[in-house]
Design a protein around this motif. Structure first.
Motif, short mmCIF file in Angstrom:
data_model
loop_
_atom_site.label_atom_id
_atom_site.label_comp_id
_atom_site.label_asym_id
_atom_site.label_seq_id
_atom_site.Cartn_x
_atom_site.Cartn_y
_atom_site.Cartn_z
N LEU A 157 -2.41 18.26 27.65
CA LEU A 157 -1.95 17.38 26.57
C LEU A 157 -0.58 16.75 26.88
N ALA A 167 0.25 9.11 33.71
CA ALA A 167 -0.93 9.97 33.62
C ALA A 167 -1.45 10.27 35.01
N PRO A 204 -4.38 18.29 36.32
CA PRO A 204 -3.56 17.80 37.45
C PRO A 204 -2.05 17.82 37.22
N ARG A 205 -1.58 17.66 36.02
CA ARG A 205 -0.11 17.60 35.84
C ARG A 205 0.47 18.92 35.34
S1 SF4 Z 1 -3.04 16.54 33.23
FE1 SF4 Z 1 -3.92 14.50 33.39
S2 SF4 Z 1 -5.80 14.60 32.16
FE2 SF4 Z 1 -4.57 16.39 31.61
S3 SF4 Z 1 -3.43 15.70 29.81
FE3 SF4 Z 1 -2.10 15.34 31.60
S4 SF4 Z 1 -2.51 13.22 32.18
FE4 SF4 Z 1 -4.17 13.86 30.83
#
Ligand code: SF4
Lengths: 568, 437
Positions: B16, B37, B162-163
């Motif tokens: 999130l 993102a 991923p983040r």
């Molecule tokens: S890691 Fe990527 S998919 Fe997940 S909330 Fe963050 S930006 Fe969105």
């Protein structure tokens, strides 16, 4: 809006000093009015019944993240408790941690109409408000926790009261909070490293401040702002034998500070669930009541109010922002443990607990709570709570009334203890023959709590102009009764009105009401330093952006804002 | 001219992220760029702009083709289907906001539905384990500011979240973690050599399905007791070493994913992982957190928690809430033929349920509410496209650490499209009419 005339009941109203006289109560446009103001009221015959203002609970855990953890991690708490939906009544379940729907209904059934959520982690304010929104009938407010907040620790380390106050005002506004709550000051931050602060002079790791400085500083900041409620305190060292000295040390930090509030309260510190903070001895083997020492202090210092945190001898779910305490508890009972540390702000723990009449310590705890109430010289400053659900369930308030109103009921309970003699030895309760009356009960559950919250302009009495929150109980104080009649009658009010709406009719839920959320908007002088600090901390240490932190107004569909002006 | 909306919340995974910047056209109709993102998050936003997007409800015909219908017709079909069914399943809820979840719950209460979310096929086992033993946890900021021991178990955030590592767990410099990555020890337990594992200080390449043994061995090692030479394919020296690494940290956190919740042992694995965390609290500070998948699967568990007392698999068909995973869980109900209608919102069981369950959906009256065309839309009788939550309408969502964040609206939905909440409110109104209440 319908007009009502509640006729001829025995009225107990500390606000007007009415002590059981047969008086008529008139309701119009959501308010109490003079009977002459009514034109064609619905008449409710309260002859032979007790009439009081709606109950005001100063301290309960009924909404928010730790409450929901309690619900979700205890399916066993729902066993045999579920009630299907029925007419306007929605599905409801849960015992020690009821669903929001049941929370609203159960309080209303007891004639309670205002309930304060006692600990809101600011980062989870949105969650708390979502739950309050889905709690029918009750007016509610929530206390954000401040005692371990990094901003507060840093400002108070340097005794920057004005900055602390500006930050408090900001946080109350963005979280839509009601009061300054403090839980185990410093100790919960220490818990971030698995440590604790055990007394008021035990330094907080890294922050170079002591609980004493936090407590005193927050009282001063609270009075600087002139908030409706005082600083709301859960001291260090909760639940440990010998902790009454810590409690007295904490009380003393309020000495010499005068209330600065135009909301009518006289205290600068409300200390909550004092039962958990009144223990003598130095181990569970020799733990004893120090309620007398505690009440000697409270009785002689009128700038303090307390609530008792009565143990009700039930199975329950404990939950508190006192993270280290909950860890301590799970070590003690080896039941399941949830913990949730909250970045820069606080923590929380949740552990199920059984207060068994077969365990000596539980009996002593039970006695201490009652001693506190029975030793009170001024019932306007000593309130009935169970710290729901920590020491017991809020649905036990009528049982506590029974114990306070009847030596016979107390004797029955003593007889039910496995270690009766040891409990009697370690406490003073058996030697107290005071029996409270309904007037004092009304002080401890309505007038006193409303005043302490700075809400006596709305709640707590039946004087014209106050909110039409009224409860009618099928209880005749002038006829002979057995103690259990008290519990039965006050658990199940015959009629209840909330802001003029009949929410309980003939003992049944009749309306989901139009609940309000109370919060405080304190205006302060612009403070660029604090705003800079806020921006900086959000940028570097929070994981939620500053612009996504504030709880938007639509989470409080029916909000009631109390404006405070601290700009001089 | 374009305008940039800042502090946008990504409605994709449980991480999130709330720091996205989205560039939209001046009229607020078109979404042009997404910054900050990850690739999947950005795609979620850009996907709303697909030119071939379906913008009106449609109903499957006898011959298998679609016929466009109005929202009113879709509402009527849904309300009838739900009220006429004895025991409808209302599944999904993980990719919508809490406001929609709350209205959906009221419908479920009115019609006596079974309410289930995607936890049923991912972290349901974790929720059961929490009911057994609790969970010492924390917010992600505690990890960022304090944690110096990070353990990823059965999860691969490099691809699934991923983040996560850059925002919270591995790379950020926090208050007490000024050295960032350099001050942290990263341990990965995974039978696969994943991209996450390749970054770790220690990769325990555990034998598939042996999680419980290895977790148990760690508890033994904490106490300095004897271990067999090899446990779960890992030599005991390595296990003692990892145990020591965890104990010697100031703040340890275990993140775990579906590799351990859905492998042999299921909830028992998580019980043991939580027990490892509890044990660690004897020596230092430790927490554990499930890596929740959908951006608001956590929220649906919260909403049902306060309304019904259970986080998933809530059976309301008897007029009150029952909860018994294995009995009241979606796949068990479908495969035992216990539900007679299926309503899907905010997830894609067509892609994630076993084929035998999907066939059952295909054979029943069914409605799917989803902005996208998915495998589920292919098996349902009615498909209702709606506005994208978090892109075209705001609303509350709960991050994997239960922190609620309000998602933002950044662009207008296509003309005339409903939101989940609006659609559900209309269905609730119609259900009440049909039931005469
Ligand atoms: S890691 Fe990527 S998919 Fe997940 S909330 Fe963050 S930006 Fe969105």
């Amino acid at each position: 809006m319908a007009e009502y005339l509640i006729k001829n009941g025995f009225v107990f109203d500390p606000v007007q000093g009415i002590k059981g006289d047969a008086v008529d109560v008139a309701i119009k446009d959501g308010k109490i009015v003079e009977t002459t103001a009514l034109s064609s009221p619905k008449v409710i015959d309260a002859t032979g019944k007790t009439v009081m203002a709606g109950g005001v609970d100063v301290h309960a855990h009924v909404a928010g993240p730790k409450v929901n953890t309690g619900r979700n991690f205890r399916p066993e708490d729902k066993l045999f408790t579920y009630k299907p939906k029925n007419g306007i009544e929605r599905m409801q379940g849960g015992f020690s941690v009821p669903t929001t729907i049941r929370t609203g209904y159960n309080y209303a059934r007891m004639g309670y109409t205002t309930v304060m959520e006692a600990a809101m982690p600011p980062l989870y304010a949105r969650h708390t408000h979502e739950e309050m929104r889905d709690t029918p009938i009750l007016d509610q407010g929530a206390y954000p926790v401040f005692g371990n907040n990094w901003f507060v620790l840093e400002y108070l380390k340097n005794h920057e009261i004005e900055n602390a106050a500006a930050y408090i005002a900001w946080l109350l506004r963005v979280t839509k909070g009601y009061a300054v709550k403090v839980v185990n000051p410093g100790g919960t931050e220490a818990w971030g490293w698995g440590l604790n602060c055990e007394n008021v002079h035990d330094p907080v790791p890294y922050f170079d401040i002591t609980p004493a400085q936090i407590i005193k500083g927050l009282i001063e900041a609270n009075e600087y702002l002139g908030l409706p409620h005082s600083m709301h305190m859960h001291a260090n060292n909760l639940g440990n034998p010998g902790n009454y000295t810590t409690t007295l040390d904490s009380f003393k930090l309020s000495e010499g500070i005068k209330p600065n509030s135009k909301f009518g309260r006289d205290q600068v510190m409300h200390h909550t669930h004092v039962q958990f903070h009144s223990y003598g001895g130095d181990s569970w083997a020799n733990m004893e009541s120090k309620a007398k020492e505690i009440m000697d202090y409270v009785n002689s210092h009128d700038n303090i109010t307390i609530d008792i945190g009565q143990v009700t001898l039930d199975e329950t779910t404990t939950m508190t922002a006192d993270g280290p305490f909950e860890h301590h508890l799970t070590e003690l009972n080896h039941l399941k443990w949830a913990n949730a540390d909250v970045e820069l702000e606080t923590a929380a723990g949740v552990v199920p607990y059984v207060y068994s009449p077969n365990i000596k310590v539980c009996g002593i705890q039970w006695a201490i709570g009652l001693e506190l109430a029975l030793l009170a010289k001024d019932p306007m400053r000593v309130f009935i709570t169970t710290d729901h659900p920590n020491a017991g369930l809020f649905i036990r308030y009528p049982r506590i009334m029974k114990w306070l109103m009847s030596t016979e009921a107390r004797e029955q309970q003593f007889d039910a203890f496995k270690h009766k003699d040891k409990v009697i030895d370690a406490t003073n309760l058996a030697g107290i023959d005071r029996e409270l009356g309904l007037y004092e009960i009304a002080q401890m559950t309505r007038a006193g709590t409303a005043k302490s919250l700075g809400l006596s302009h709305l709640y707590g009495g039946l004087a014209p102009g106050l909110e039409a929150d009224v409860a009618v109980y099928d209880f005749n104080p002038n006829e002979p009764y057995v103690p259990d009649d008290i519990e039965k009658a006050f658990l199940n009010a015959e009629h209840v009105f909330k802001a003029g709406v009949q929410v309980v009719k003939d003992h049944e839920i009749a309306s989901n009401g139009n609940k309000r959320t109370l919060w405080v908007n304190a205006k302060v002088n612009e403070n660029p330093q604090v705003m800079r600090d806020v921006k900086e901390k959000f940028l570097r240490y929070y994981t939620v952006n500053l612009n996504n932190y504030e709880v938007a107004g639509h989470y409080l569909p029916n909000s009631y804002v109390i404006e405070v002006d601290a700009t001089e | 001219m374009t305008k940039t909306v800042t502090d946008v919340i990504c409605p994709f995974c449980g991480t999130l992220c709330d720091d996205l910047e989205v560039v939209v056209s001046d009229d607020g109709e078109e979404l042009l760029e997404v910054y900050n993102a990850c690739a999947i998050g950005a795609e979620k936003f850009l996907h709303s702009q697909a030119k071939d997007r379906i913008t009106r409800p449609r109903m499957r015909q006898e011959d298998g083709s679609w016929k466009e219908i109005s929202y009113d017709e879709a509402i009527e079909y849904t309300a009838r289907m739900l009220t006429e069914a004895k025991k409808p399943l209302m599944y999904g809820w993980s990719s919508t906001n809490c406001e929609a979840q709350a209205v959906g719950s009221e419908i479920g209460e009115a019609v006596g539905a079974v309410m289930d979310n995607t936890a049923t096929v991912c972290h349901g086992t974790s929720l059961i384990a929490v009911q057994d033993i609790g969970i010492p946890s924390c917010t992600l900021g505690e990890v960022k500011n304090r944690a110096d021991r990070i353990l990823f178990w059965g999860c691969n955030p490099a691809h699934a979240h991923p983040r996560h590592m850059s925002r919270y767990s591995i790379f950020p410099r926090g208050f007490f973690t000024g050295k960032g990555h350099a001050g942290r020890k990263m341990i990965v337990v995974d039978p696969r050599p994943t991209d996450t594992a390749s970054m770790a200080d220690v990769h325990l390449q555990i034998e598939q399905g042996r999680d419980y043994e290895l977790l148990n061995a760690l508890r033994v090692a904490f106490k300095g007791e004897k271990l067999p030479d090899v446990v779960a394919g890992i030599p005991k020296e390595k296990i003692y070493e990892v145990a020591e690494t965890l104990k010697s940290g100031r703040f340890a956190i275990i993140f775990f994913g579906m590799g351990v919740t859905q492998s042999l042992g299921k909830n028992h694995n998580i019980d043991e992982a939580i027990a490892v965390t509890r044990d660690l609290n004897e020596y230092t500070k430790a927490a554990i957190m499930p890596m929740r998948g959908h951006y608001n699967v956590t929220g649906s568990g919260q909403v049902w928690g306060w309304l019904f007392g259970f986080p998933y698999a809530v059976d309301l068909s008897r007029g009150f809430a029952r909860y018994n995973p294995g009995e009241t869980t979606s796949n068990d109900l479908l495969r035992r033929d216990e539900v007679d209608a299926v309503f899907v919102l905010g997830s894609d069981p067509g892609a994630h349920f076993p084929f035998s369950s999907v066939k059952k959906i295909y054979n029943r009256p069914s409605v799917v509410i989803d902005p996208h065309e998915t495998p589920t839309t292919e098996v349902c009788k009615v498909h209702v496209p709606v506005a994208f939550v978090g892109v075209e309408v705001g609303g509350c969502a709960y991050r994997m650490d239960n922190v609620p964040i309000e998602t933002r609206k950044v662009v207008e939905p296509p003309e005339g499209m409903m939101t989940d909440e609006e659609f559900l409110k209309r269905v609730l109104g119609r259900v009440k009419e049909i039931q005469g209440v």
